[in-house]
Design a protein around this motif. Structure first.
Motif, mmCIF file in Angstrom:
data_model
loop_
_atom_site.group_PDB
_atom_site.id
_atom_site.type_symbol
_atom_site.label_atom_id
_atom_site.label_comp_id
_atom_site.label_asym_id
_atom_site.label_seq_id
_atom_site.Cartn_x
_atom_site.Cartn_y
_atom_site.Cartn_z
ATOM 1 N N HIS A 1 40.597 36.857 56.008
ATOM 2 C CA HIS A 1 39.185 36.796 55.634
ATOM 3 C C HIS A 1 38.542 35.660 56.406
ATOM 4 O O HIS A 1 39.117 34.568 56.498
ATOM 5 C CB HIS A 1 39.010 36.589 54.134
ATOM 6 C CG HIS A 1 37.609 36.821 53.662
ATOM 7 N ND1 HIS A 1 36.631 35.873 53.787
ATOM 8 C CD2 HIS A 1 37.017 37.903 53.081
ATOM 9 C CE1 HIS A 1 35.491 36.351 53.298
ATOM 10 N NE2 HIS A 1 35.705 37.576 52.866
ATOM 11 N N PRO A 2 37.341 35.872 56.966
ATOM 12 C CA PRO A 2 36.716 34.843 57.807
ATOM 13 C C PRO A 2 36.201 33.639 57.049
ATOM 14 O O PRO A 2 35.776 32.658 57.664
ATOM 15 C CB PRO A 2 35.580 35.605 58.490
ATOM 16 C CG PRO A 2 35.247 36.714 57.552
ATOM 17 C CD PRO A 2 36.551 37.117 56.934
ATOM 18 N N GLY A 3 36.193 33.686 55.721
ATOM 19 C CA GLY A 3 35.846 32.509 54.940
ATOM 20 C C GLY A 3 34.378 32.471 54.516
ATOM 21 O O GLY A 3 33.633 33.412 54.764
ATOM 22 N N SER A 4 34.032 31.370 53.806
ATOM 23 C CA SER A 4 34.891 30.196 53.653
ATOM 24 C C SER A 4 35.650 30.228 52.318
ATOM 25 O O SER A 4 35.036 30.329 51.245
ATOM 26 C CB SER A 4 34.058 28.932 53.742
ATOM 27 O OG SER A 4 33.736 28.658 55.082
ATOM 28 N N ILE A 5 36.965 30.155 52.431
ATOM 29 C CA ILE A 5 37.865 30.310 51.303
ATOM 30 C C ILE A 5 38.185 28.943 50.703
ATOM 31 O O ILE A 5 38.549 28.007 51.418
ATOM 32 C CB ILE A 5 39.162 31.017 51.746
ATOM 33 C CG1 ILE A 5 38.851 32.398 52.344
ATOM 34 C CG2 ILE A 5 40.130 31.133 50.582
ATOM 35 C CD1 ILE A 5 38.196 33.370 51.400
ATOM 36 N N THR A 6 38.063 28.855 49.389
ATOM 37 C CA THR A 6 38.414 27.620 48.701
ATOM 38 C C THR A 6 39.766 27.703 48.016
ATOM 39 O O THR A 6 40.387 26.687 47.726
ATOM 40 C CB THR A 6 37.338 27.255 47.666
ATOM 41 O OG1 THR A 6 37.169 28.352 46.747
ATOM 42 C CG2 THR A 6 36.009 26.982 48.347
ATOM 43 N N GLY A 7 40.257 28.904 47.724
ATOM 44 C CA GLY A 7 41.570 29.084 47.107
ATOM 45 C C GLY A 7 41.927 30.549 47.103
ATOM 46 O O GLY A 7 41.048 31.414 47.149
ATOM 47 N N ALA A 8 43.218 30.858 47.060
ATOM 48 C CA ALA A 8 43.637 32.259 47.065
ATOM 49 C C ALA A 8 45.039 32.376 46.501
ATOM 50 O O ALA A 8 45.838 31.441 46.577
ATOM 51 C CB ALA A 8 43.584 32.839 48.476
ATOM 52 N N THR A 9 45.327 33.544 45.947
ATOM 53 C CA THR A 9 46.652 33.859 45.417
ATOM 54 C C THR A 9 46.974 35.301 45.759
ATOM 55 O O THR A 9 46.107 36.181 45.649
ATOM 56 C CB THR A 9 46.702 33.669 43.885
ATOM 57 O OG1 THR A 9 46.312 32.327 43.568
ATOM 58 C CG2 THR A 9 48.101 33.919 43.351
ATOM 59 N N ALA A 10 48.219 35.552 46.185
ATOM 60 C CA ALA A 10 48.652 36.899 46.553
ATOM 61 C C ALA A 10 49.344 37.578 45.383
ATOM 62 O O ALA A 10 50.073 36.947 44.607
ATOM 63 C CB ALA A 10 49.590 36.838 47.746
ATOM 64 N N LEU A 11 49.123 38.888 45.255
ATOM 65 C CA LEU A 11 49.828 39.714 44.284
ATOM 66 C C LEU A 11 51.057 40.324 44.945
ATOM 67 O O LEU A 11 51.175 40.366 46.174
ATOM 68 C CB LEU A 11 48.928 40.825 43.752
ATOM 69 C CG LEU A 11 47.820 40.418 42.770
ATOM 70 C CD1 LEU A 11 46.637 39.807 43.484
ATOM 71 C CD2 LEU A 11 47.368 41.617 41.939
ATOM 72 N N ALA A 12 51.954 40.844 44.119
ATOM 73 C CA ALA A 12 53.185 41.426 44.643
ATOM 74 C C ALA A 12 52.921 42.631 45.525
ATOM 75 O O ALA A 12 53.706 42.933 46.431
ATOM 76 C CB ALA A 12 54.113 41.799 43.487
ATOM 77 N N ASP A 13 51.821 43.359 45.287
ATOM 78 C CA ASP A 13 51.543 44.569 46.060
ATOM 79 C C ASP A 13 50.784 44.280 47.357
ATOM 80 O O ASP A 13 50.368 45.205 48.051
ATOM 81 C CB ASP A 13 50.765 45.575 45.215
ATOM 82 C CG ASP A 13 49.413 45.037 44.732
ATOM 83 O OD1 ASP A 13 49.015 43.943 45.171
ATOM 84 O OD2 ASP A 13 48.773 45.713 43.905
ATOM 85 N N GLY A 14 50.593 43.000 47.683
ATOM 86 C CA GLY A 14 49.939 42.654 48.932
ATOM 87 C C GLY A 14 48.463 42.361 48.812
ATOM 88 O O GLY A 14 47.860 41.830 49.751
ATOM 89 N N ARG A 15 47.849 42.693 47.687
ATOM 90 C CA ARG A 15 46.442 42.347 47.495
ATOM 91 C C ARG A 15 46.311 40.842 47.270
ATOM 92 O O ARG A 15 47.262 40.166 46.893
ATOM 93 C CB ARG A 15 45.858 43.108 46.314
ATOM 94 C CG ARG A 15 45.761 44.616 46.516
ATOM 95 C CD ARG A 15 45.182 45.286 45.273
ATOM 96 N NE ARG A 15 46.046 45.085 44.115
ATOM 97 C CZ ARG A 15 45.668 45.277 42.850
ATOM 98 N NH1 ARG A 15 44.416 45.656 42.589
ATOM 99 N NH2 ARG A 15 46.515 45.084 41.856
ATOM 100 N N LEU A 16 45.102 40.345 47.485
ATOM 101 C CA LEU A 16 44.829 38.924 47.343
ATOM 102 C C LEU A 16 43.597 38.730 46.476
ATOM 103 O O LEU A 16 42.639 39.507 46.556
ATOM 104 C CB LEU A 16 44.577 38.279 48.708
ATOM 105 C CG LEU A 16 45.607 38.529 49.812
ATOM 106 C CD1 LEU A 16 45.048 38.066 51.148
ATOM 107 C CD2 LEU A 16 46.895 37.802 49.505
ATOM 108 N N VAL A 17 43.606 37.688 45.678
ATOM 109 C CA VAL A 17 42.411 37.270 44.953
ATOM 110 C C VAL A 17 42.053 35.888 45.464
ATOM 111 O O VAL A 17 42.888 34.978 45.485
ATOM 112 C CB VAL A 17 42.638 37.242 43.434
ATOM 113 C CG1 VAL A 17 41.364 36.793 42.716
ATOM 114 C CG2 VAL A 17 43.070 38.611 42.924
ATOM 115 N N ALA A 18 40.811 35.746 45.905
ATOM 116 C CA ALA A 18 40.384 34.499 46.532
ATOM 117 C C ALA A 18 39.080 34.013 45.929
ATOM 118 O O ALA A 18 38.231 34.809 45.503
ATOM 119 C CB ALA A 18 40.210 34.700 48.043
ATOM 120 N N SER A 19 38.920 32.711 45.901
ATOM 121 C CA SER A 19 37.626 32.099 45.596
ATOM 122 C C SER A 19 37.012 31.688 46.924
ATOM 123 O O SER A 19 37.711 31.177 47.811
ATOM 124 C CB SER A 19 37.789 30.896 44.673
ATOM 125 O OG SER A 19 38.744 29.980 45.185
#
Length: 706
Positions: free
Chosen positions: A386-404
């Protein structure tokens, strides 16, 4: 945006995800102007896109972390003004506060792999100091005997006598109807002594922790391994001395049971130091690290970027260490708290989720190992997720990501990312889980920046932006223009939502801002270009950007220009007003929390013992040639000086001396001094002070740029 619209800001913290992939949890913080405080509560965000709902209702709940089994949510809750560790059963019920540390808990708690224990950091006060005894205030404490440079820090104050230490506790099981009153929780403190210890990370077997231990009078930290005592309640002495009728259980809950373990220093090759570490789940002996090379004296911080490295850890011995990315090119930002540094599934060659600061954005990247020699200057390729701007992120087991993320039109949103369908230039695999910026946009539509192509005097390109007022409100121009300069200097502006820019454009001012040489995100050489040259090419760059904006945008008024900045930006603002062309260029200036006299800064600042010496050098004549204070007699520009009384980074004496020096020489000057605030006033100061600051800035410009 107006100053009072600060109350509409909503900012999510780093998300944590349910292991089943059904939902994420994040704190959403907001300033409350009426209460003059920040409030934060935890929310559950279904990844299906269904409406979110609140999980907690504390006055300030933050730093949520779901247990690996998904059963419990750990977080920090403010109790009597201090953050304490709490847990909540994800099936429902009331949170239980587990700790009562006198100085509170700091940072993000960390679950053990089996979901039974929590590791965290808390400051441990020296008895008789920091209000640990009733009736003994700071003025009645014993004198401090100081023998090293590293004894205080901006935002904290004195750090000697209250170092951070690693604690571990057994998480109590969920109560049953047949249970009586819950038994007290007895945290164990694993580290002792004066060196601060931070950022604990569990080893995959749950038998030990890795942590970072501060080094006196050197930058960076030692990586140490802490072997844990067996589960249960071992004998130990309560941390601190008995106080009145306080029972052992109450004392232990208050300050922890001291069961110190012998820290084993994990040696890194050469002059590398660890900035952060992370393990993967399916390669327990492989340790991933973010490392910096600070040189033989451990003070080589200028333009120094973190690189991704990997090695094999056997007990406290690290072998086969390989640096995988090129720190001369890539500025990686991980973080065990806010941010992200996560090893994804894939065995020894697993990809790693990180952030990278690059050209005015904080990108989310996956570091993938490659067999090609010299890829990217190391042995990993960085793919932009993701080009940003990312402050935090966590990956799930299936490869998806949740980011702030901070977006162009919002101070913060939660995003669901599906990397398999993402295109870095147009992320079509992106789903917004929130619309936290809606209330602000409805009242104050966000103004979007445009790139200003610029070239400095020596041909070096300068990266920057222009944001203009809404012509429907303020007409077509020409607009009075502000040159806004960032701090650092090894930092960077981004082309995303920035409350400073929005407030100034909302008042009718165009804002020019960018990243001159010395900034981060453009490679180490760019960051080091101003060593022993403050006020040279960096000044050329910001003025070239301003001139390019005037040349390309007729809606700007080159006869009504103000310049402002904080910290290093305060330095550059003051420096520009000492130049012979300042009278023609600038009608007024605002110097905020500035680095203004490198000589006095050496002793008064918490970083004075190394910062100026490494940036400006130690030759007295060369330092004077880069010092605004040495040229204060050349200033004629009306100047507002803004400073905070508790600023230990650029101490208040810097601003006071600039103000007095200008007044003595007949220059129009005012000093705006904020009580109780530190260096971070503009970003995290009391909400009413942040509003007052904006109001004072707008008042100053209205007087000189109207």
């Amino acid at each position: 945006m107006k100053p009072e619209h600060l109350a509409l800001l909503r900012v999510p913290g780093r998300p944590t995800v349910d292991p089943t992939g059904e939902y994420a949890v994040a704190a959403v913080a907001r300033p409350e102007l009426d209460e003059d405080a920040y409030r934060s509560r935890l929310w559950r965000f279904p990844l299906s896109g269904a409406p979110a709902w609140p999980l907690t209702a504390g006055e300030s709940d933050s730093q949520p972390v779901l247990s690996p089994d998904g059963r419990l949510l750990a977080f920090l809750r403010r109790v009597d003004g201090r953050a304490q560790l709490a847990v909540l059963d994800t099936r429902g019920g009331e949170p239980r506060v587990l700790t009562a540390h006198r100085l509170g808990v700091e940072g993000r708690p960390v679950w053990s792999p089996d979901s039974t224990r929590l590791a965290y950091v808390a400051r441990v006060p020296e008895e008789g100091r920091f209000s640990t005894r009733d009736g003994v205030g700071p003025e009645a404490e014993p004198a401090r005997r100081i023998t090293r440079f590293t004894y205080r820090s901006d935002g904290v104050g004195f750090t000697i006598g209250r170092p951070t230490h690693v604690h571990v506790l057994d998480v109590p099981r969920t109560a049953r109807p047949v249970d009586g009153a819950p038994e007290p929780v007895r945290p164990l403190r694993l580290t002792d002594g004066e060196p601060a210890v931070i950022d604990p990370v569990w080893t995959p077997d749950g038998a030990a922790l890795l942590a970072l231990r501060a080094r006196a009078d050197r930058l960076g930290a030692d990586l140490v391994r802490l072997a844990l005592p067996e589960p249960g309640q071992p004998d130990g002495r309560p941390d601190g001395r008995p106080d009145g009728d306080v029972s052992d259980d109450e004392e232990a809950a208050r300050d922890g049971v001291l069961v110190p373990v012998r820290p084993v220093v994990v040696e890194l090759p050469g002059t590398l130091v660890a900035d952060a570490v992370a393990f993967g789940r399916d390669a327990p002996d492989v340790l991933h690290l973010l490392v910096s090379d600070l040189g033989p004296d451990a003070l080589g911080f200028v333009g120094t970027n973190s690189a991704l490295a990997r090695g094999r850890l056997d007990g406290g011995t690290l072998t086969d260490v390989r640096v995988l990315t090129d720190p001369l090119l890539d500025d990686l930002a991980g973080g065990t708290g806010d941010g992200t540094f996560q090893v994804l599934p894939g065995g020894a060659d697993a990809p790693v989720l990180l952030r990278r600061v690059r050209r005015g954005r904080t990108e989310l990247v996956l570091a993938r190992l490659t067999t090609a020699e010299g890829a990217g200057g190391g042995e990993a390729v960085l793919d932009v997720v993701h080009p940003g701007s990312i402050t935090g992120a966590t990956a799930l087991a299936d490869g998806r990501l949740v980011a702030s993320a901070t977006l162009v039109d919002s101070p913060g949103e939660l995003l669901l990312l599906e990397p398999a369908t993402l295109d870095a230039s147009a992320p079509d695999g992106e789903t917004h889980l929130t619309d936290l910026g809606a209330a602000l946009r409805e009242i104050a539509p966000v103004r979007v920046p445009v790139v200003v192509p610029a070239t400095s005097a020596d041909g070096e390109p300068v990266h920057g932006w222009l944001t203009t007022p809404d012509p429907a409100v303020h007409g077509e121009g020409p607009y009075p223009t502000l040159l806004l300069i960032h701090g650092g200097p090894y930092a960077a502006y981004e082309d995303t939502f920035f409350d400073e820019v929005q407030v100034y454009t909302g008042a009718g001012y165009a804002v020019v801002y960018g990243n001159p040489r010395g900034s981060a995100g453009y490679g180490a050489a760019h960051g080091r270009a101003i060593v022993e040259g403050f006020g040279t090419v960096d000044a050329d760059d910001v003025l070239a950007l301003l001139d390019a904006a005037f040349a390309r945008h007729a809606e700007l008024d080159a006869t009504r220009v103000g310049v402002l900045g904080g910290s290093y930006g305060g330095y550059m603002t003051a420096w520009l007003t000492t130049r012979p062309d300042a009278r023609e260029r600038f009608r007024a200036a605002i110097v905020e929390r500035g680095f203004l006299d490198p000589v006095s800064f050496e002793g008064s600042s918490d970083i004075g013992w190394f910062f100026g010496l490494r940036y400006l050098g130690e030759d007295a004549d060369r330092v004077a040639a880069q010092s605004p204070m040495a040229r204060i007699g050349d200033v004629v520009t009306p100047t507002l000086v803004i400073h905070s009384e508790q600023d230990w980074r650029c101490p208040v004496e810097q601003g006071q001396r600039w103000f007095v020096g200008l007044k003595r020489r007949g220059v129009e000057a005012e000093l705006l001094l904020f009580p109780g605030e530190g260096h971070e006033l503009s970003r995290s100061g009391r909400p009413t002070h942040r509003r007052q600051r904006f109001e004072a800035i707008l008042d100053w410009w209205s007087r000189y740029l109207a």
